[in-house]
Design an enzyme around this catalytic site. Structure first.
Site, mmCIF file in Angstrom:
data_model
loop_
_atom_site.group_PDB
_atom_site.id
_atom_site.type_symbol
_atom_site.label_atom_id
_atom_site.label_comp_id
_atom_site.label_asym_id
_atom_site.label_seq_id
_atom_site.Cartn_x
_atom_site.Cartn_y
_atom_site.Cartn_z
ATOM 1 N N LYS A 143 -5.310 12.034 3.045
ATOM 2 C CA LYS A 143 -4.153 11.532 1.959
ATOM 3 C C LYS A 143 -4.717 11.195 0.773
ATOM 4 O O LYS A 143 -5.668 10.209 0.686
ATOM 5 C CB LYS A 143 -3.426 10.544 2.544
ATOM 6 C CG LYS A 143 -2.466 11.016 3.649
ATOM 7 C CD LYS A 143 -1.516 9.873 3.965
ATOM 8 C CE LYS A 143 -0.534 10.346 5.065
ATOM 9 N NZ LYS A 143 0.525 9.038 5.295
ATOM 10 N N GLU A 185 -6.384 -3.644 9.577
ATOM 11 C CA GLU A 185 -6.239 -2.174 9.795
ATOM 12 C C GLU A 185 -7.230 -2.128 11.105
ATOM 13 O O GLU A 185 -6.678 -0.978 11.898
ATOM 14 C CB GLU A 185 -6.831 -1.347 8.699
ATOM 15 C CG GLU A 185 -5.888 -1.432 7.448
ATOM 16 C CD GLU A 185 -4.459 -0.750 7.654
ATOM 17 O OE1 GLU A 185 -4.153 0.020 8.618
ATOM 18 O OE2 GLU A 185 -3.905 -0.717 6.339
ATOM 19 N N LYS A 228 -8.727 7.762 14.214
ATOM 20 C CA LYS A 228 -7.864 8.257 13.084
ATOM 21 C C LYS A 228 -8.038 9.634 13.141
ATOM 22 O O LYS A 228 -7.319 10.579 13.052
ATOM 23 C CB LYS A 228 -8.355 7.616 11.666
ATOM 24 C CG LYS A 228 -7.599 8.046 10.527
ATOM 25 C CD LYS A 228 -7.230 7.287 9.354
ATOM 26 C CE LYS A 228 -6.246 7.763 8.331
ATOM 27 N NZ LYS A 228 -6.076 7.390 7.319
ATOM 28 N N GLU A 238 1.475 14.485 9.137
ATOM 29 C CA GLU A 238 2.206 13.419 9.617
ATOM 30 C C GLU A 238 3.884 14.043 9.745
ATOM 31 O O GLU A 238 4.749 13.449 9.269
ATOM 32 C CB GLU A 238 2.423 12.392 8.474
ATOM 33 C CG GLU A 238 3.013 11.034 8.964
ATOM 34 C CD GLU A 238 2.853 9.753 7.880
ATOM 35 O OE1 GLU A 238 1.874 9.725 7.404
ATOM 36 O OE2 GLU A 238 3.609 9.051 7.924
ATOM 37 N N ARG A 242 1.183 11.304 13.453
ATOM 38 C CA ARG A 242 0.352 10.505 12.515
ATOM 39 C C ARG A 242 1.034 9.204 12.159
ATOM 40 O O ARG A 242 0.480 8.364 11.864
ATOM 41 C CB ARG A 242 0.107 11.437 11.405
ATOM 42 C CG ARG A 242 -0.739 10.658 10.302
ATOM 43 C CD ARG A 242 -1.622 11.664 9.479
ATOM 44 N NE ARG A 242 -2.394 10.881 8.445
ATOM 45 C CZ ARG A 242 -3.303 11.531 7.530
ATOM 46 N NH1 ARG A 242 -3.356 12.843 7.644
ATOM 47 N NH2 ARG A 242 -3.888 10.940 6.928
ATOM 48 N N ASN A 246 1.194 4.243 11.167
ATOM 49 C CA ASN A 246 2.165 3.317 10.285
ATOM 50 C C ASN A 246 2.348 1.878 11.040
ATOM 51 O O ASN A 246 3.410 1.192 10.413
ATOM 52 C CB ASN A 246 2.978 3.795 9.593
ATOM 53 C CG ASN A 246 2.695 5.239 8.799
ATOM 54 O OD1 ASN A 246 1.760 5.078 8.206
ATOM 55 N ND2 ASN A 246 3.699 6.218 8.790
ATOM 56 N N HIS A 253 4.819 -2.877 4.041
ATOM 57 C CA HIS A 253 5.135 -2.263 2.655
ATOM 58 C C HIS A 253 6.303 -3.069 2.051
ATOM 59 O O HIS A 253 6.080 -3.227 0.636
ATOM 60 C CB HIS A 253 5.622 -0.566 2.811
ATOM 61 C CG HIS A 253 4.393 0.191 3.010
ATOM 62 N ND1 HIS A 253 4.805 1.519 3.811
ATOM 63 C CD2 HIS A 253 3.228 0.220 2.670
ATOM 64 C CE1 HIS A 253 3.372 1.977 3.821
ATOM 65 N NE2 HIS A 253 2.518 1.221 3.220
ATOM 66 N N HIS A 266 -3.047 -5.219 0.726
ATOM 67 C CA HIS A 266 -2.361 -4.214 1.643
ATOM 68 C C HIS A 266 -2.639 -4.753 3.004
ATOM 69 O O HIS A 266 -1.618 -4.924 3.831
ATOM 70 C CB HIS A 266 -2.788 -2.958 1.591
ATOM 71 C CG HIS A 266 -2.529 -1.717 2.612
ATOM 72 N ND1 HIS A 266 -0.933 -1.579 2.465
ATOM 73 C CD2 HIS A 266 -2.779 -1.332 3.501
ATOM 74 C CE1 HIS A 266 -0.898 -0.654 3.548
ATOM 75 N NE2 HIS A 266 -2.062 -0.537 4.080
HETATM 76 N N1 LIG Z 1 -5.374 7.550 1.690
HETATM 77 C C1 LIG Z 1 -5.006 6.829 2.502
HETATM 78 O O1 LIG Z 1 -4.949 7.294 3.425
HETATM 79 C C2 LIG Z 1 -4.873 5.375 2.324
HETATM 80 C C3 LIG Z 1 -4.842 4.383 3.411
HETATM 81 C C4 LIG Z 1 -4.706 3.119 3.289
HETATM 82 C C5 LIG Z 1 -4.619 2.777 2.068
HETATM 83 N N2 LIG Z 1 -4.770 3.479 1.127
HETATM 84 C C6 LIG Z 1 -5.018 2.895 -0.459
HETATM 85 O O2 LIG Z 1 -6.160 2.323 -0.636
HETATM 86 C C7 LIG Z 1 -5.783 1.294 -1.651
HETATM 87 C C8 LIG Z 1 -6.374 0.135 -1.223
HETATM 88 O O3 LIG Z 1 -7.612 0.276 -1.071
HETATM 89 P P1 LIG Z 1 -8.692 -0.952 -1.026
HETATM 90 O O4 LIG Z 1 -8.298 -2.172 -0.115
HETATM 91 O O5 LIG Z 1 -10.125 -0.386 -0.531
HETATM 92 O O6 LIG Z 1 -8.724 -1.534 -2.629
HETATM 93 P P2 LIG Z 1 -9.790 -1.343 -3.809
HETATM 94 O O7 LIG Z 1 -10.097 0.100 -3.755
HETATM 95 O O8 LIG Z 1 -8.871 -1.626 -5.016
HETATM 96 O O9 LIG Z 1 -10.846 -2.379 -3.582
HETATM 97 C C9 LIG Z 1 -10.805 -3.721 -3.666
HETATM 98 C C10 LIG Z 1 -11.764 -4.453 -4.508
HETATM 99 O O10 LIG Z 1 -13.163 -4.494 -3.900
HETATM 100 C C11 LIG Z 1 -14.025 -4.105 -5.108
HETATM 101 N N3 LIG Z 1 -14.956 -3.315 -4.051
HETATM 102 C C12 LIG Z 1 -15.064 -2.079 -3.525
HETATM 103 N N4 LIG Z 1 -16.123 -1.986 -2.857
HETATM 104 C C13 LIG Z 1 -16.715 -3.228 -2.990
HETATM 105 C C14 LIG Z 1 -18.158 -3.452 -2.378
HETATM 106 N N5 LIG Z 1 -18.705 -2.903 -1.526
HETATM 107 N N6 LIG Z 1 -18.434 -4.729 -2.829
HETATM 108 C C15 LIG Z 1 -17.850 -5.625 -3.683
HETATM 109 N N7 LIG Z 1 -16.762 -5.162 -4.243
HETATM 110 C C16 LIG Z 1 -16.172 -4.070 -3.994
HETATM 111 C C17 LIG Z 1 -13.188 -3.070 -5.799
HETATM 112 O O11 LIG Z 1 -13.699 -2.904 -7.057
HETATM 113 C C18 LIG Z 1 -11.830 -3.853 -5.936
HETATM 114 O O12 LIG Z 1 -11.813 -4.876 -6.835
HETATM 115 C C19 LIG Z 1 -4.550 1.465 -1.943
HETATM 116 O O13 LIG Z 1 -4.247 2.022 -3.422
HETATM 117 C C20 LIG Z 1 -3.893 1.952 -0.772
HETATM 118 O O14 LIG Z 1 -2.661 2.760 -1.088
HETATM 119 C C21 LIG Z 1 -5.040 4.948 0.939
HETATM 120 ZN ZN LIG Z 2 -2.579 0.418 5.905
#
Ligand SMILES: NC(=O)c1ccc[n+]([C@@H]2O[C@H](COP(=O)([O-])OP(=O)(O)OC[C@H]3O[C@@H](n4cnc5c(N)ncnc54)[C@H](O)[C@@H]3O)[C@@H](O)[C@H]2O)c1
Ligand SMILES: [Zn+2]
Length: 366
Positions: A143, A185, A228, A238, A242, A246, A253, A266
């Site tokens: 995704k 998660e 996954k 989905e 899938r 959720n 959400h 999140h």
């Molecule tokens: N595609 C999918 O299936 C799917 C599933 C779940 C969530 N998402 C998406 O993922 C996003 C959230 O992702 P996230 O929680 O990873 O947040 P993010 O990508 O914003 O990362 C969180 C913070 O951590 C920092 N960071 C990343 N790696 C680091 C590291 N190793 N060391 C220090 N800092 C680091 C980033 O710069 C950021 O400030 C949302 O936009 C959500 O919609 C997508």
């Molecule tokens: Zn999630």
């Protein structure tokens, strides 16, 4: 090195998990030797920590490599950033034979994945996730997408990478709050699909969060990726199954939405959503399992829910959720720890009661 295969309709690809993988030049050489050109897309935080290291690895593997970065945070998942990245790819004459490498958390993975899916009608994509959430969830399953002013993740595609490379060691630099949110998660996977994983977390959640035993962390990530990959392999788009992923996300959400995405990460919102879904599962779930699940989620030390949130706000946010089916709200509930099922249309009175008793009872004045 642990390898998990994802088998989808259009391609099969490996997820490789190993501590210190980022420093493993031989492994990088094997993955990247079929490409001549790479574009690493990352955010500014991750660029400072791992950008140079990854670029050096790719150059050592013989690739002509560019590094592009966007500001950290959710607002970068926008048309504006996509447009800027397209311009830079065109200016640098990046061809279809190039590989885009998404280095970062879910924001970068979704954004760079969307760019890879659409630039020149699709170029190669390799995910190098650096948050726990991205390593167990967003980098796997294809995704990709961005947000619209009117809602999150409304623009996107299913676009599988050619490879996912996971180095759990990079979590050392990730803030504890982000690790906890990712762990929500992980708990979700235990609850919906793997009672053994759940039991391991009961004994070792803190070891996962503190990264005291990096091989244990790698094993947990592998287990999550397996679950996954299994689910995505059966229902990539989905259409049914899938949706089990959720679990906790309907209310999660809604909480994120009702707080304008400013209060909860999140995973934190999903953790509250899981508490609600667990209480909505009481017809099928025995009280011992319910109690075990609640106790484990409590260990994530969630931030409190703001006083201003109301049940009506949560319900109306749920109604807007794009995952809602024409027939009504689909709920993911638990049968036992390790087994989830879909249920249509729970009585609203019951949902109201759970939201009120389970979540809003924990509100605090801000
Ligand atoms: N595609 C999918 O299936 C799917 C599933 C779940 C969530 N998402 C998406 O993922 C996003 C959230 O992702 P996230 O929680 O990873 O947040 P993010 O990508 O914003 O990362 C969180 C913070 O951590 C920092 N960071 C990343 N790696 C680091 C590291 N190793 N060391 C220090 N800092 C680091 C980033 O710069 C950021 O400030 C949302 O936009 C959500 O919609 C997508
Ligand atoms: Zn999630």
């Amino acid at each position: 090195m642990k390898t998990v295969w994802v088998n989808t309709v259009n391609n099969d690809y490996p997820i490789e998990i190993a501590p210190h993988l980022m420093q493993n030049t031989a492994a990088f050489g094997q993955v990247f030797n079929r490409f001549a050109q790479a574009v690493v897309i990352t955010d500014e935080n991750v660029r400072k920590l791992y950008g140079r290291q990854l670029v050096n690895q790719l150059r050592q593997s013989g690739l002509q490599t560019e590094l592009l970065s966007v500001p950290p945070g959710e607002p970068s998942k926008s048309m504006n950033q996509v447009g800027k990245l397209f311009t830079r790819l065109i200016e640098r004459q990046i061809t279809r034979q190039a590989v885009i490498v998404a280095l970062g958390g879910g924001v970068v993975g979704d954004l760079a994945g969307f760019v890879a899916a659409t630039y020149l009608r699709g170029v190669n994509l390799i995910q190098v996730p650096t948050t726990l959430l991205a390593q167990v969830d967003s980098s796997v399953g294809g995704k990709v997408g961005i947000n619209h002013r009117l809602g999150k993740n409304l623009i996107g595609s299913f676009y599988q990478p050619q490879h996912v490379l996971i180095d759990p060691y990079v979590l050392q630099t990730l803030e504890m709050r982000e690790r906890r949110a990712g762990a929500a998660e992980v708990i979700k996977y235990g609850l919906i699909a793997d009672s053994g994983l759940f039991a391991q977390l009961e004994t070792s959640l803190e070891a996962l969060l503190d990264l005291t035993d990096i091989d244990f962390v790698a094993t947990v990530i592998e287990q999550c990726c397996h679950i996954k990959a299994d689910i995505v392999g059966q229902d990539e788009r989905e259409q049914s199954f899938r949706a089990l992923l959720n679990f906790g996300h309907t209310v999660g959400h809604a909480l994120e939405n009702a707080t304008q995405y400013r209060v909860f990460l999140h995973g934190e919102a999903v953790a509250y959503g899981m508490l609600a879904a667990l209480h909505l599962s009481i017809d099928s779930l025995c009280s011992t399992s319910l109690e075990r699940a609640i106790q484990l989620i409590r260990r994530l030390s969630l931030p409190p829910i703001p006083q201003s949130i109301t049940v009506d706000q949560l319900l109306s946010a749920m109604q807007q959720d794009k995952k809602r089916r024409p027939s009504g709200q689909t709920w993911i509930l638990l049968k036992t720890i390790g087994s989830a099922f879909m249920s249509e249309n729970l009585p609203e009175i019951r949902v109201r009661q759970v939201l009120n008793d389970v979540l809003l009872a924990r509100r605090v004045k801000k």
